[in-house]
Design a protein around this motif. Sequence first.
Motif, PDB file in Angstrom:
ATOM      1  N   ARG A  90      31.141  39.399  27.207  1.00  9.55           N
ATOM      2  CA  ARG A  90      30.912  40.919  27.030  1.00  9.55           C
ATOM      3  C   ARG A  90      31.920  41.520  26.035  1.00  9.55           C
ATOM      4  O   ARG A  90      32.961  40.986  25.570  1.00  9.55           O
ATOM      5  CB  ARG A  90      31.080  41.411  28.181  1.00  9.55           C
ATOM      6  CG  ARG A  90      32.339  41.447  28.984  1.00  9.55           C
ATOM      7  CD  ARG A  90      32.515  42.142  30.271  1.00  9.55           C
ATOM      8  NE  ARG A  90      33.719  42.029  31.017  1.00  9.55           N
ATOM      9  CZ  ARG A  90      34.703  42.683  30.604  1.00  9.55           C
ATOM     10  NH1 ARG A  90      34.887  43.702  29.723  1.00  9.55           N
ATOM     11  NH2 ARG A  90      35.828  42.339  31.398  1.00  9.55           N
ATOM     12  N   LEU A  91      31.552  42.710  25.643  1.00  8.23           N
ATOM     13  CA  LEU A  91      32.312  43.517  24.800  1.00  8.23           C
ATOM     14  C   LEU A  91      33.678  43.881  25.609  1.00  8.23           C
ATOM     15  O   LEU A  91      33.719  44.008  26.788  1.00  8.23           O
ATOM     16  CB  LEU A  91      31.833  44.730  24.168  1.00  8.23           C
ATOM     17  CG  LEU A  91      30.558  44.512  23.391  1.00  8.23           C
ATOM     18  CD1 LEU A  91      29.921  45.964  23.067  1.00  8.23           C
ATOM     19  CD2 LEU A  91      31.072  43.722  22.056  1.00  8.23           C
ATOM     20  N   PRO A  92      34.833  44.071  24.870  1.00  4.52           N
ATOM     21  CA  PRO A  92      36.141  44.295  25.455  1.00  4.52           C
ATOM     22  C   PRO A  92      35.968  45.535  26.163  1.00  4.52           C
ATOM     23  O   PRO A  92      35.278  46.470  25.723  1.00  4.52           O
ATOM     24  CB  PRO A  92      37.027  44.436  24.366  1.00  4.52           C
ATOM     25  CG  PRO A  92      36.384  43.696  23.177  1.00  4.52           C
ATOM     26  CD  PRO A  92      34.979  43.668  23.545  1.00  4.52           C
ATOM     27  N   ASP A  93      36.904  45.810  27.219  1.00  3.96           N
ATOM     28  CA  ASP A  93      36.908  47.263  27.886  1.00  3.96           C
ATOM     29  C   ASP A  93      37.350  48.125  26.761  1.00  3.96           C
ATOM     30  O   ASP A  93      38.080  47.970  26.084  1.00  3.96           O
ATOM     31  CB  ASP A  93      37.830  46.895  28.992  1.00  3.96           C
ATOM     32  CG  ASP A  93      37.405  46.320  30.121  1.00  3.96           C
ATOM     33  OD1 ASP A  93      36.388  45.964  30.209  1.00  3.96           O
ATOM     34  OD2 ASP A  93      38.414  45.625  30.929  1.00  3.96           O
ATOM     35  N   GLY A  94      36.844  49.242  26.747  1.00  7.42           N
ATOM     36  CA  GLY A  94      37.172  50.389  26.261  1.00  7.42           C
ATOM     37  C   GLY A  94      36.167  50.248  24.611  1.00  7.42           C
ATOM     38  O   GLY A  94      36.380  51.295  23.737  1.00  7.42           O
ATOM     39  N   PHE A  95      35.609  49.146  24.446  1.00 12.24           N
ATOM     40  CA  PHE A  95      34.678  49.131  23.273  1.00 12.24           C
ATOM     41  C   PHE A  95      33.452  49.862  23.354  1.00 12.24           C
ATOM     42  O   PHE A  95      32.903  50.138  24.481  1.00 12.24           O
ATOM     43  CB  PHE A  95      34.504  47.543  23.018  1.00 12.24           C
ATOM     44  CG  PHE A  95      34.144  47.302  21.476  1.00 12.24           C
ATOM     45  CD1 PHE A  95      35.003  46.893  20.710  1.00 12.24           C
ATOM     46  CD2 PHE A  95      32.841  47.413  20.958  1.00 12.24           C
ATOM     47  CE1 PHE A  95      34.781  46.516  19.339  1.00 12.24           C
ATOM     48  CE2 PHE A  95      32.284  46.916  19.654  1.00 12.24           C
ATOM     49  CZ  PHE A  95      33.575  46.600  18.909  1.00 12.24           C
ATOM     50  N   ALA A  96      33.121  50.739  22.231  1.00 12.24           N
ATOM     51  CA  ALA A  96      31.732  51.410  22.188  1.00 12.24           C
ATOM     52  C   ALA A  96      30.820  50.434  22.723  1.00 12.24           C
ATOM     53  O   ALA A  96      30.658  49.177  22.073  1.00 12.24           O
ATOM     54  CB  ALA A  96      31.791  52.000  20.941  1.00 12.24           C
ATOM     55  N   LEU A  97      29.785  51.168  23.336  1.00  7.68           N
ATOM     56  CA  LEU A  97      28.539  50.427  23.750  1.00  7.68           C
ATOM     57  C   LEU A  97      27.390  50.580  22.850  1.00  7.68           C
ATOM     58  O   LEU A  97      27.313  51.914  22.350  1.00  7.68           O
ATOM     59  CB  LEU A  97      28.148  50.693  25.132  1.00  7.68           C
ATOM     60  CG  LEU A  97      29.075  50.030  26.197  1.00  7.68           C
ATOM     61  CD1 LEU A  97      28.518  50.497  27.442  1.00  7.68           C
ATOM     62  CD2 LEU A  97      29.248  48.732  26.044  1.00  7.68           C
ATOM     63  N   PRO A  98      26.687  49.726  22.239  1.00  6.98           N
ATOM     64  CA  PRO A  98      25.561  50.351  21.472  1.00  6.98           C
ATOM     65  C   PRO A  98      24.512  51.023  22.177  1.00  6.98           C
ATOM     66  O   PRO A  98      24.148  50.776  23.432  1.00  6.98           O
ATOM     67  CB  PRO A  98      24.848  48.709  20.975  1.00  6.98           C
ATOM     68  CG  PRO A  98      25.184  47.786  22.142  1.00  6.98           C
ATOM     69  CD  PRO A  98      26.664  48.402  22.765  1.00  6.98           C
ATOM     70  N   THR A  99      23.492  51.722  21.642  1.00  2.00           N
ATOM     71  CA  THR A  99      22.549  52.625  22.180  1.00  2.00           C
ATOM     72  C   THR A  99      21.364  51.671  22.346  1.00  2.00           C
ATOM     73  O   THR A  99      20.179  52.316  22.631  1.00  2.00           O
ATOM     74  CB  THR A  99      22.453  53.707  21.252  1.00  2.00           C
ATOM     75  OG1 THR A  99      22.124  53.690  20.306  1.00  2.00           O
ATOM     76  CG2 THR A  99      23.634  54.748  21.530  1.00  2.00           C
ATOM     77  N   ALA A 100      21.241  50.624  21.420  1.00  2.00           N
ATOM     78  CA  ALA A 100      20.003  49.980  21.210  1.00  2.00           C
ATOM     79  C   ALA A 100      20.579  48.269  21.245  1.00  2.00           C
ATOM     80  O   ALA A 100      21.464  48.001  20.849  1.00  2.00           O
ATOM     81  CB  ALA A 100      19.296  50.128  20.096  1.00  2.00           C
ATOM     82  N   TYR A 101      19.516  47.397  21.421  1.00  2.00           N
ATOM     83  CA  TYR A 101      20.064  46.009  21.002  1.00  2.00           C
ATOM     84  C   TYR A 101      20.470  45.715  19.696  1.00  2.00           C
ATOM     85  O   TYR A 101      20.152  46.221  18.772  1.00  2.00           O
ATOM     86  CB  TYR A 101      18.860  44.956  21.727  1.00  2.00           C
ATOM     87  CG  TYR A 101      18.616  44.721  23.111  1.00  2.00           C
ATOM     88  CD1 TYR A 101      19.052  43.564  23.572  1.00  2.00           C
ATOM     89  CD2 TYR A 101      18.223  45.900  23.907  1.00  2.00           C
ATOM     90  CE1 TYR A 101      18.848  43.381  24.908  1.00  2.00           C
ATOM     91  CE2 TYR A 101      18.211  45.708  25.107  1.00  2.00           C
ATOM     92  CZ  TYR A 101      18.271  44.401  25.867  1.00  2.00           C
ATOM     93  OH  TYR A 101      18.233  44.184  27.192  1.00  2.00           O
TER      94      TYR A 101
END
Length: 151
Positions: A90-101
């Motif tokens: 998974r992405l690291p804690d605090g990393f921005a999440l994408p709004t789409a795949y």
Amino acid sequence: MSHNRRSVLGAALALPAVLTVGGLAAATPAAAETGTVDAGAWTPLVLEPGITPNAAAVPEVRLVTIAGTTFLQARGLITGNLTADTRIGRLPDGFALPTAYVRAIAPRNNSQGVNACRFEINTAGSVTLFGATTGNPITWVQFDSVQTVWH
């Protein structure tokens, strides 16, 4: 001559900002802003059990913004024995999440003529590799070519 996004982006990152198209075309401070490159820090991916990072090339990601467009870049190498589509981390804690795949192609061990797999990040930040089968397992994946538009 044909150009793809990777070669254009690679060339833009290799040149000083003043030499980019945006920098050369900049006649005003506002125009100069379109030629800027803002690269975030490399941050290690959080890997699932059974996924082994290469000690010399730990898997990392970062966001890079070029002329207002944000890209995800990845680097590093993992090993394992993937025999199906597998969540590798998974992405690291605090990393921005994408709004789409977010999807890209990554090189893998060459087996039966297959030498690439799909790298995907979902909106929850899970990183999954697609393309492994029991008859054609993925034993390593190199992330250095993963570069894609971030949503």
